[in-house]
Enzyme design. Structure first.
Site, PDB file in Angstrom:
ATOM      1  CB  SER A 151      -0.457  -0.374   1.753  1.00 25.06           C
ATOM      2  OG  SER A 151      -1.814   1.198   1.336  1.00 25.06           O
ATOM      3  CG  ASP A 205      -5.835  -3.156  -3.656  1.00 24.52           C
ATOM      4  OD1 ASP A 205      -7.137  -2.500  -3.770  1.00 24.52           O
ATOM      5  OD2 ASP A 205      -4.969  -3.703  -2.912  1.00 24.52           O
ATOM      6  CG  HIS A 212      -5.503  -2.519   0.008  1.00 30.07           C
ATOM      7  ND1 HIS A 212      -4.961  -2.008  -0.828  1.00 30.07           N
ATOM      8  CD2 HIS A 212      -4.779  -2.001   0.819  1.00 30.07           C
ATOM      9  CE1 HIS A 212      -3.785  -1.697  -0.654  1.00 30.07           C
ATOM     10  NE2 HIS A 212      -4.143  -1.245   0.798  1.00 30.07           N
TER      11      HIS A 212
END
Length: 565
Positions: A267, A324, A390
Site C-alpha cells: 500500500s 483491489d 487490499h
C-alpha cells in the site's frame, strides 16, 4: 480414445451389456498461508502447447538475477515460476514483520513506534531463522497539520513522525550462499495513522525537488508520498536522509561483495519503496541491482518518473489484485505502454493529452505487473470488501496459490495439469489408466488386466461359484461363449453381474478422472451384489435366490451359489 460403447461393440450384445455413454467433462469449482513453504507446485509453460507443466527447480543462487528482474521477469510470471513465488512470499514476510512491529494502540504511550528492539525484531515476528539482521529503523514524517478539533477524538490523534519500516542485511553465511549474494532489504508497512491518511489524500502530482530531478526532465510524483519521504521536524531526520546515509554505509561496508538491494512494501509502503528506489538510483553511481517488490501499491508518478526509473535500471514488480481499487488510484492513466498494445484503444490527440497532463492528475504505471484476482480464489474472498481485497494477507494468499492465467489457482492446479496431460495423450490416442496409474488404458487393460478391475471381477466370479482368475476382455467373452449358454438362472445372473461390473468399473474410472474421488474395489463389489439382488427380484426364475448377509463390508454368497463346470 473411443467411447466405451464403441470399445465394447464386438460380441457383447448377447450378454445384455449396456455400458454407459460417458466422456463428459466434469466442471470443477482465505486460508492461512503459513504452510506455503511446504507446498511445492512448480510450473512452466510449453510455448507450443500453452499448457502448464510440472518442473523441479531449486537452483536459486544461480538464477537470483532473473528473480530480481534482470530480464524484466520475462517467462517467469505466467505461469508463475515456483522459485520466484517463494522469493515474493519471502519478501512479503518482511513486510508482514513491519506491520507486526508497529504499535497500533492509540492509547499507548508508544503508539506509532516500533514495539521491539532491533536485535530481536525479526525473531519476535517469526523471522529469526531468515538469516537477516535489522540495522536501521526508519521513520517518516507527515507535513500536514491535524486540525485542532481532532483533540476531541483521542483515538484519531497521531504524531507527525512515526515508525514506517526498517533496513535489514543478510548476514548468515549459509543464506548468502543460497541466495547467491548478500541481500539488503528495505521494508515498509502501509498506512496506519490519521496523518498518513491525510497525506494519501494529497493525490495531485508535484515536481520532484532539484536534487532528485535530472536536468531536462520533469518527473512528478504524488504530493503526499513525496512529503512523507522528504519532510522532517526538529529532532527527526527525514526518511530520505536516513535512507541515503544507510545506503552509503552499506555500499562502503560491502564494497567487495556481490550485493542486491530489494525494496518492498504494501500500500503506502509500496509507493514509498518505489520512490526510495528512484532516489537511490539517482543519487548513487555503480549501484548493485535495485529491485522493488510492490504489494497492492497505488500509482506514484507520471510518465517522466517512469522513464527515469527505467533509465536508472530500477526493476519494479507490482503484485496487483485486480479487485483491489487502491491499485487503480490516484488519478488516471492515458497512453500507457500496456494499454497502448490494446488495438481497441486509440491514442488521444497530443494537444488533449497535454491539457490533461497539465491537470496534474495523469499518472503512469511502472515496472512489470503480476496480476492476480480475488475472484479466482476458491475460498470466497469477498469481492465487495475493499479492506479484504487490499489486505496484505490476501495478497500473499493469492501469490501462494496462483499458477497461471489458464489455471489461476493452486487448489485446482493439479487437477488442471493432470487433465491437460490426459488431453495431450488423448490427442495421440494414449490415455493412462485412471484406476491403477501404472499402464496405458485400453479395453483389454481396463477389462480385466488392471489390478483394480481384476480383483473386482475375480471376487465377483468367486461369489458366483466360479473359482478362477479374471481373464482379458476377449478371453472372458470366449469363456462365456463356451460355458454361459442357455436361459437358465445361472446364465441370467452371470450376464447381469458382468454388465454391472463393466458399468461400475467405467463409472469409477470417470469419477477418478473428473471428480477426483476414488472407492476401493470392495465397495464396488458390494454395490454390484446389492444391484443383482434387487434386479433378481423381478425374475421368477430367480425368486428363490437371496443374500444371507451384506453387513460389515463382507459379501456372502447366494444361498444357492452358481456352479459352472
Amino acid at each position: 480414445m473411443q467411447c466405451l460403447n464403441q470399445l465394447l461393440s464386438t460380441n457383447y450384445q448377447h450378454f445384455g451389456l449396456a455400458p454407459p455413454n460417458t466422456w463428459q467433462y466434469y466442471s470443477s469449482t482465505l486460508k492461512s498461508s503459513t504452510a506455503r513453504r511446504r507446498i511445492k507446485i512448480s510450473n512452466s509453460c510449453d510455448p507450443s502447447s500453452g499448457h502448464c507443466q510440472l518442473i523441479d527447480n531449486d537452483k536459486l543462487g544461480g538464477r537470483w538475477m532473473d528473480f530480481q528482474g534482470i530480464k524484466n521477469w520475462d517467462g517467469l510470471l505466467d505461469p508463475l515460476d515456483n522459485d520466484l513465488r517463494e522469493e515474493i512470499l519471502r519478501y512479503g514476510e518482511f513486510v508482514e514483520a513491519a506491520y507486526s512491529c508497529f504499535d497500533f494502540d492509540t492509547s499507548s504511550s508508544t503508539y506509532a513506534t516500533c514495539r521491539y528492539p532491533k536485535d530481536t525484531m525479526l525473531t519476535q515476528c517469526g523471522l529469526g531463522q531468515s538469516g537477516y539482521k535489522v540495522i536501521k529503523n526508519l521513520h517518516a514524517t507527515c507535513a500536514v497539520q491535524m486540525p485542532r478539533w481532532i483533540d476531541r477524538f483521542p483515538k484519531m490523534v497521531s504524531p507527525r513522525s512515526s515508525w514506517i519500516g526498517y533496513v535489514a542485511v543478510c548476514d548468515d553465511v549459509d543464506e548468502i550462499a543460497r541466495l547467491g549474494r548478500r541481500d539488503v532489504v528495505i521494508a515498509y508497512r502501509g498506512t496506519a495513522t490519521c496523518s498518513e491518511w491525510l497525506e494519501n489524500l494529497r493525490a495531485t502530482l508535484t515536481c520532484l525537488p532539484d536534487d532528485m530531478a535530472p536536468e531536462n526532465s520533469e518527473p512528478m510524483v504524488q504530493s503526499g508520498f513525496l512529503s512523507m519521504y522528504t519532510s522532517k521536524i526538529e529532532g527527526n531526520r527525514s526518511l530520505q536522509d536516513t535512507i541515503l546515509q544507510e545506503i552509503a554505509s552499506i555500499l562502503s561496508n560491502y564494497s567487495d561483495e556481490t550485493l542486491s538491494i530489494t525494496l518492498t512494501g504494501h500500500s503506502l509502503g509500496a509507493a514509498l519503496a518505489t520512490l526510495t528506489a528512484y532516489d537511490i538510483t539517482t543519487k548513487f553511481n555503480h549501484l548493485p541491482m535495485v529491485t522493488v517488490l510492490s504489494f497492492g501499491g497505488p500509482r506514484v508518478g507520471n510518465k517522466s518518473f517512469r522513464y527515469q526509473l527505467d533509465k536508472n535500471g530500477t526493476k519494479v514488480l507490482r503484485i496487483v489484485n485486480s479487485d483491489d481499487p487502491i491499485t487503480k488510484v490516484p488519478g488516471f492513466v492515458i497512453d500507457d505502454d500496456d494499454m497502448a498494445s490494446d488495438a481497441t484503444l486509440t491514442r488521444l490527440p497530443s494537444w488533449l493529452e497535454k491539457c490533461m497532463e497539465d491537470t496534474q492528475w495523469v499518472y503512469a504505471e511502472v515496472g512489470k505487473e503480476l496480476k492476480l484476482s480475488s475472484k479466482d480464489s476458491p475460498h470466497h474472498i469477498s469481492k465487495g470488501n475493499v479492506a479484504t481485497c487490499h489486505d496484505l494477507k490476501t495478497y500473499l494468499h493469492l501469490v501462494n496459490n496462483f499458477v497461471s492465467s489458464s489455471c489461476p489457482f493452486r487448489a485446482t492446479a493439479k487437477k488442471v495439469v493432470k487433465r491437460e496431460s490426459r488431453e495431450r495423450k488423448a490427442a495421440l490416442g494414449i490415455i493412462e489408466c485412471a484406476l491403477c496409474k501404472a499402464a496405458d488404458e485400453d479395453v483389454d487393460h481396463l477389462f480385466f488386466k488392471c489390478p483394480y478391475s481384476k480383483n473386482l471381477w475375480t471376487k465377483l466370479l468367486g461369489w458366483q461359484g466360479v473359482h478362477r482368475q479374471a481373464l482379458g476382455w476377449n478371453a472372458e467373452l470366449a469363456w462365456a461363449g463356451k460355458f454361459v449358454t442357455g436361459k437358465n438362472a445361472r446364465t441370467m445372473v452371470y450376464r447381469m453381474v458382468l454388465a454391472s461390473c463393466v458399468y461400475f468399473i467405467w463409472q469409477e474410472r470417470n469419477n477418478r478422472i473428473f471428480q477426483d474421488s476414488a472407492r476401493p474395489h470392495e465397495v464396488l463389489c458390494k454395490m454390484i451384489v446389492q444391484e443383482i439382488h434387487f434386479r433378481s427380484a423381478r425374475f421368477s426364475k430367480l425368486a428363490g435366490w437371496g443374500m444371507s448377509n451384506l453387513s460389515g463390508g463382507s459379501i456372502c454368497l447366494y444361498t444357492n451359489p452358481l456352479a459352472f463346470n
